[in-house]
Design a protein around this motif. Sequence first.
Motif, short mmCIF file in Angstrom:
data_model
loop_
_atom_site.label_atom_id
_atom_site.label_comp_id
_atom_site.label_asym_id
_atom_site.label_seq_id
_atom_site.Cartn_x
_atom_site.Cartn_y
_atom_site.Cartn_z
N MET A 243 0.76 -1.19 0.09
CA MET A 243 -0.02 0.02 -0.28
C MET A 243 0.84 1.27 -0.06
O MET A 243 0.58 2.25 -0.57
CB MET A 243 -0.99 0.01 1.23
N ARG A 244 1.90 1.04 0.84
CA ARG A 244 2.96 2.36 0.83
C ARG A 244 3.39 2.59 -0.46
O ARG A 244 3.55 3.54 -0.86
CB ARG A 244 3.75 2.26 2.18
N GLU A 245 4.08 1.57 -1.06
CA GLU A 245 4.77 1.65 -2.28
C GLU A 245 3.66 2.26 -3.54
O GLU A 245 4.07 2.81 -4.32
CB GLU A 245 5.49 0.44 -2.56
N SER A 246 2.51 1.68 -3.26
CA SER A 246 1.36 1.94 -4.23
C SER A 246 1.13 3.66 -4.25
O SER A 246 1.11 4.44 -5.35
CB SER A 246 0.28 1.40 -4.22
N ASP B 81 14.51 -1.76 -5.93
CA ASP B 81 13.27 -1.73 -5.31
C ASP B 81 12.05 -2.10 -6.09
O ASP B 81 11.19 -2.73 -5.51
CB ASP B 81 13.12 0.09 -5.26
N GLU B 82 11.98 -1.99 -7.40
CA GLU B 82 10.98 -2.68 -8.25
C GLU B 82 11.04 -4.33 -8.04
O GLU B 82 9.73 -4.80 -7.85
CB GLU B 82 11.09 -2.35 -9.51
N ILE B 83 12.15 -4.82 -7.93
CA ILE B 83 12.09 -6.31 -7.74
C ILE B 83 11.65 -6.68 -6.26
O ILE B 83 10.68 -7.55 -6.21
CB ILE B 83 13.64 -6.81 -8.00
N ASN B 84 11.93 -5.89 -5.50
CA ASN B 84 11.65 -5.99 -4.03
C ASN B 84 10.13 -5.99 -3.86
O ASN B 84 9.41 -6.97 -3.12
CB ASN B 84 12.23 -5.18 -3.04
N PHE B 85 9.62 -4.89 -4.46
CA PHE B 85 8.13 -4.73 -4.43
C PHE B 85 7.20 -5.98 -5.36
O PHE B 85 6.53 -6.44 -4.40
CB PHE B 85 7.60 -3.48 -5.24
N LEU B 86 7.89 -6.38 -6.21
CA LEU B 86 7.10 -7.56 -6.97
C LEU B 86 7.04 -8.86 -6.23
O LEU B 86 6.32 -9.49 -6.23
CB LEU B 86 7.97 -7.95 -8.47
N HIS B 87 8.21 -8.95 -5.45
CA HIS B 87 8.30 -10.27 -4.50
C HIS B 87 7.21 -10.00 -3.42
O HIS B 87 6.42 -10.96 -3.35
CB HIS B 87 9.52 -10.29 -3.88
N HIS B 88 6.94 -8.95 -2.66
CA HIS B 88 6.05 -8.62 -1.90
C HIS B 88 4.71 -8.90 -2.48
O HIS B 88 3.80 -9.34 -1.77
CB HIS B 88 6.08 -7.31 -1.02
N PHE B 89 4.36 -8.39 -3.62
CA PHE B 89 3.29 -8.52 -4.25
C PHE B 89 2.67 -9.70 -4.68
O PHE B 89 1.88 -10.35 -4.49
CB PHE B 89 3.19 -7.57 -5.44
N ASP C 210 21.19 0.94 -9.35
CA ASP C 210 21.59 2.47 -10.11
C ASP C 210 20.64 2.26 -11.28
O ASP C 210 20.47 3.40 -11.89
CB ASP C 210 22.95 2.57 -10.62
N THR C 211 20.00 1.19 -11.76
CA THR C 211 19.20 0.98 -13.01
C THR C 211 17.89 1.61 -12.75
O THR C 211 17.11 1.25 -11.65
CB THR C 211 19.08 -0.36 -13.71
N ALA C 212 17.29 2.53 -13.59
CA ALA C 212 15.93 3.24 -13.03
C ALA C 212 14.78 2.52 -13.93
O ALA C 212 15.03 2.16 -15.02
CB ALA C 212 16.20 4.74 -13.40
N ILE C 213 13.69 2.32 -13.35
CA ILE C 213 12.45 1.99 -13.98
C ILE C 213 11.39 2.60 -13.35
O ILE C 213 11.37 3.14 -12.23
CB ILE C 213 12.40 0.34 -13.76
N PRO C 214 10.28 3.03 -14.28
CA PRO C 214 9.10 3.39 -13.80
C PRO C 214 8.54 2.42 -12.71
O PRO C 214 8.30 1.43 -13.02
CB PRO C 214 8.11 3.64 -14.99
N PRO C 215 7.92 3.11 -11.55
CA PRO C 215 7.49 2.01 -10.55
C PRO C 215 6.13 1.38 -10.95
O PRO C 215 5.21 2.06 -11.68
CB PRO C 215 7.04 3.07 -9.34
N MET C 216 6.15 0.17 -10.56
CA MET C 216 4.75 -0.81 -10.70
C MET C 216 4.42 -0.76 -12.00
O MET C 216 3.34 -0.94 -12.77
CB MET C 216 3.51 -0.03 -9.82
N ILE C 217 5.55 -0.84 -13.18
CA ILE C 217 5.06 -0.89 -14.35
C ILE C 217 4.44 -2.28 -15.02
O ILE C 217 3.99 -2.48 -15.84
CB ILE C 217 6.28 -0.33 -15.57
N LEU C 218 5.14 -3.36 -14.22
CA LEU C 218 4.82 -4.73 -14.65
C LEU C 218 3.43 -5.25 -13.49
O LEU C 218 2.82 -6.27 -13.99
CB LEU C 218 5.93 -5.73 -13.87
#
Length: 608
Positions: free
Chosen positions: A442-445, A458-466, A492-500
């Motif tokens: 919820m916080r990341e969203s 951070d995106e990979i960490n979020f996907l693991h939780h999700f 260091d690689t940037a990615i738009p959050p929650m794109i997947l």
Amino acid sequence: MFRFLMALIFTSCSFIVYGGTDCACELLNSPNISYTTLIASKNAICKAAGLERLAQELVQQKKWNEAEEALRTAQQLLEEKSCNDELLLPIFKLLDNIYINRGNFEEALQVELRILPILENRKDSSGVPRALLNIANIFFTIKQWNKGIDYTRQSLPHINRLYASTEQTVLLTRAAQRYFTYYEQVKDKKFLDTMSLIVHRAKQIMESIPFDKKTQFLVYTRLATIAIEQRAFDKAIEYIDHNLIQCDRAKDIAELAVNFSDKAEVMYALQRYPEAMRWADSSLLYNKKIGSPPHLANLYHLLSEIAEKNNDPQKALMALKEEKKLTDSINDATKVAAIQELEKKYNQAKNEQKIHQLAQEKTILILLVLAALFAVLLIGFILRQQSLKHKQAVLLTEQRLNRARMNPHFFFNTLAALQHVALQHNSGMMVAGQLAKFSFIMRESLESTYKEFISLEDEINFLHHFLTLQKVRFEQAYQYQISHDEQLDTSDTAIPPMILQPFIENSIEHGFHQLDYTGEINIHFSSEASFLVVHLTDNGKGLGNKQEEKETHISRATQIIRDRIYLLNLKFNSKASFQIADNTVNGKGVAVKIYLPLLSMSNLNTNA
């Protein structure tokens, strides 16, 4: 509206420049129509055309008065209809011919001053110098020498711009004759030299391309004149005899008159007076047929000199009287004054026309400036409107993305699932752990609405939780795997959050629904050229479902990724894209491939 304004301005300008009415005669399109039929027509334009043709025949018959009367009637008909001066041009040319032959130089100049602006307006490259030379000849005839040579000089730039042709050669010979006339008065050798240069230029042109007999007459006649003045009499006789051999005694009246006169002048210079008298008498015979007062006056002067040397005082006196009669008629003081007044009025009218033209050009320029200003304002307004629409589209896209970050049902369904876990397992530690994951998601969203980019780590960490939390909601089992290339620096690689997230949610909720086997989700991150490539596959139902199912389940995820990529390409001028297709690896499920710009978190933070 801009095009309409420009069309209106162009139409207005065209009317200002051209004006006039449409004057036409359909009968002129008929082949071999006679001038009597045209004159009998009720159409004023046809009648004027018929009178002009009649005048042409009368001029050939030297019926000057009848020809002038026909032409004046034709002129009146055209002017009453307010026809364009272009239609009057052939009438004016015939009138000029009549007046010159009758010695009416005041009328001739008046006509020439009407002809010249018409030719200038139509940019007639050969007509303009011809008119200037005609005006020069009129001033020479009334002994206005300086004005005559001034108009001759004005003609030369026009003549020199012409292509090598018969027309250019004829005009050069006429200009040469004007220079010789001026030379005879001022006796300045430089004008004879100029004449010689002009004539030899005409001779070069004549020798380079085929020419008619009359043009050759003109060139050889001018060469003879130069030879006589240089006292090269043998050469002069050679040129004159060349012309006389070519002459048709019944047709070449003007050529015979000039060459007989030149032969008489050569014989006079050689003191062969009886021969000179015979040639002069022959010239007089043909000059009388032409009836040109200036030429007759010059010939009578030569005759008087020859007769005196030939011991014939009676003939000499008669010739002098005829010369005086003609020169008095030509140089009548009132005529000279009238001609000078005509030129003054012409110059004044020309200046007024220039002032009027400048005023028109100024008006047109102001209209064009106003039109250009209006166009600039209109373009500015259109660009601003487009910019506002573009900004509005970006804002709507961002709002749509913020609303679609997470399916609202996810939150309620997950809370319901956690409630079920708490009742079934009565395990506080399990519930607390799942609630921690839920609060993290919820916080990341929520925070993702304020962040354009997060690190790949951070995106990979979020996907693991999700993905872990989603297992609580669904009874059917599934497995997942997240991997990346070793050379990628995930921190260091940037990615738009929650794109997947939308695609993963789609796979779990719809792709794995009622499967009789364990679902699998594979996510792999790699770099390719200047792109971060995300490859997501599942082994669910795939795209082979019913059309309504595809539209319901796939379209939401597709719209979200399309909006995200639109904003990325807009900001970074990149070529991000995505592809959705059936998974061809194992023949089951969906394969999603996303190309994102390869960006660094450190660079983004530096530029922020």
